[in-house]
Design a protein around this motif. Sequence first.
Motif, PDB file in Angstrom:
ATOM      1  N   ASP A 197      44.129  37.015  39.384  1.00 45.25           N
ATOM      2  CA  ASP A 197      45.370  36.963  38.612  1.00 45.25           C
ATOM      3  C   ASP A 197      45.818  38.401  38.366  1.00 45.25           C
ATOM      4  OD1 ASP A 197      47.334  36.822  36.662  1.00 45.25           O
ATOM      5  OD2 ASP A 197      46.205  35.507  35.316  1.00 45.25           O
TER       6      ASP A 197
ATOM      7  N   CYS B  83      47.596  39.598  36.324  1.00 40.20           N
ATOM      8  CA  CYS B  83      47.725  39.894  34.897  1.00 40.20           C
ATOM      9  C   CYS B  83      46.370  39.909  34.181  1.00 40.20           C
ATOM     10  CB  CYS B  83      48.647  38.883  34.219  1.00 40.20           C
ATOM     11  SG  CYS B  83      50.315  38.806  34.912  1.00 40.20           S
ATOM     12  N   CYS B  84      45.287  39.757  34.937  1.00 45.47           N
ATOM     13  CA  CYS B  84      43.960  39.671  34.326  1.00 45.47           C
ATOM     14  C   CYS B  84      42.992  40.602  35.049  1.00 45.47           C
ATOM     15  CB  CYS B  84      43.456  38.228  34.369  1.00 45.47           C
ATOM     16  SG  CYS B  84      41.785  38.017  33.706  1.00 45.47           S
TER      17      CYS B  84
ATOM     18  N   LEU C 162      54.802  36.774  37.324  1.00 45.37           N
ATOM     19  CA  LEU C 162      54.514  37.353  36.006  1.00 45.37           C
ATOM     20  C   LEU C 162      54.190  38.838  36.121  1.00 45.37           C
ATOM     21  CD1 LEU C 162      52.211  34.515  34.585  1.00 45.37           C
ATOM     22  CD2 LEU C 162      54.676  34.818  34.233  1.00 45.37           C
ATOM     23  N   GLN C 163      54.798  39.505  37.101  1.00 43.22           N
ATOM     24  CA  GLN C 163      54.407  40.870  37.400  1.00 43.22           C
ATOM     25  C   GLN C 163      54.696  41.867  36.260  1.00 43.22           C
ATOM     26  OE1 GLN C 163      56.451  42.819  40.594  1.00 43.22           O
ATOM     27  NE2 GLN C 163      58.304  41.603  40.356  1.00 43.22           N
TER      28      GLN C 163
ATOM     29  N   GLY D 121      53.538  41.580  33.488  1.00 48.88           N
ATOM     30  CA  GLY D 121      52.267  41.658  32.780  1.00 48.88           C
ATOM     31  C   GLY D 121      51.143  42.189  33.644  1.00 48.88           C
ATOM     32  N   ARG D 122      51.476  42.757  34.787  1.00 48.07           N
ATOM     33  CA  ARG D 122      50.477  43.278  35.720  1.00 48.07           C
ATOM     34  C   ARG D 122      49.584  44.318  35.046  1.00 48.07           C
ATOM     35  NH1 ARG D 122      50.542  43.797  41.293  1.00 48.07           N
ATOM     36  NH2 ARG D 122      52.710  43.116  41.403  1.00 48.07           N
ATOM     37  N   VAL D 123      48.282  44.230  35.287  1.00 46.35           N
ATOM     38  CA  VAL D 123      47.336  45.155  34.643  1.00 46.35           C
ATOM     39  C   VAL D 123      46.908  46.304  35.552  1.00 46.35           C
ATOM     40  CG1 VAL D 123      46.449  43.446  33.022  1.00 46.35           C
ATOM     41  CG2 VAL D 123      45.385  43.660  35.276  1.00 46.35           C
TER      42      VAL D 123
END
Length: 208
Positions: A98, A100-101, A137-138, A140-142
């Motif tokens: 993911d 975002c994770c 949901l990019q 929220g990209r980590v």
Amino acid sequence: MVATFKIAVLGAQGVGKSAIVRQFLYNEFSEVCVPTTARRVYLPAVVMNGHVHDLQIMDFPPITAFPPGLTPVCPLQEWADVCCRGLRSVHAYILVYDICCFDSFEYIKTIRQQILETRVIGTSETPIIIVGNKRDLQRGRVIPRWNVSNLVKKTWKCGYIECSAKYNWHILLLFSELLKSVGCARCKHVHTTIRFQGALRRNRCTIM
């Protein structure tokens, strides 16, 4: 050339690996996240560039570790654990995280390393494609995309694709690139098209 291409799909819980498979097979997406608790085996047929190819897609639940090879200590671990059956004999791996994770990326990083460490010396290298899901949901990209792509392609020597199971973005591209990577000579064209061989083979699924 093998008659059936066996593909293993691995990833941490909640990354959307099952959603990717279902989007590819059934062109559907559910907002409800149902954890994968057992190995699911799908047997679709696809047509690429006018040729039919049988696939065996195995969607595995999250595993704590990749099963080791045959050793005196644990000669049958892969087959003793129902969830891991067939994991070492596939022709390609799809490792999903993911975007975002961060923990989900660390998970596939560990699994990839274990795959390499347990591969039988002298055998051909099994292709691994790293997939960053939830591109929709990019914001929220980590980890920056360039950093991941650079690491995966240049250091890990693996394929890298980002997709969105929710919006069916790059799902077909993922599987067409996968077939190219497993040495499907008929698929190695610049403009590859992929479609299902009718609808008869979409619904062949076994939960094990």
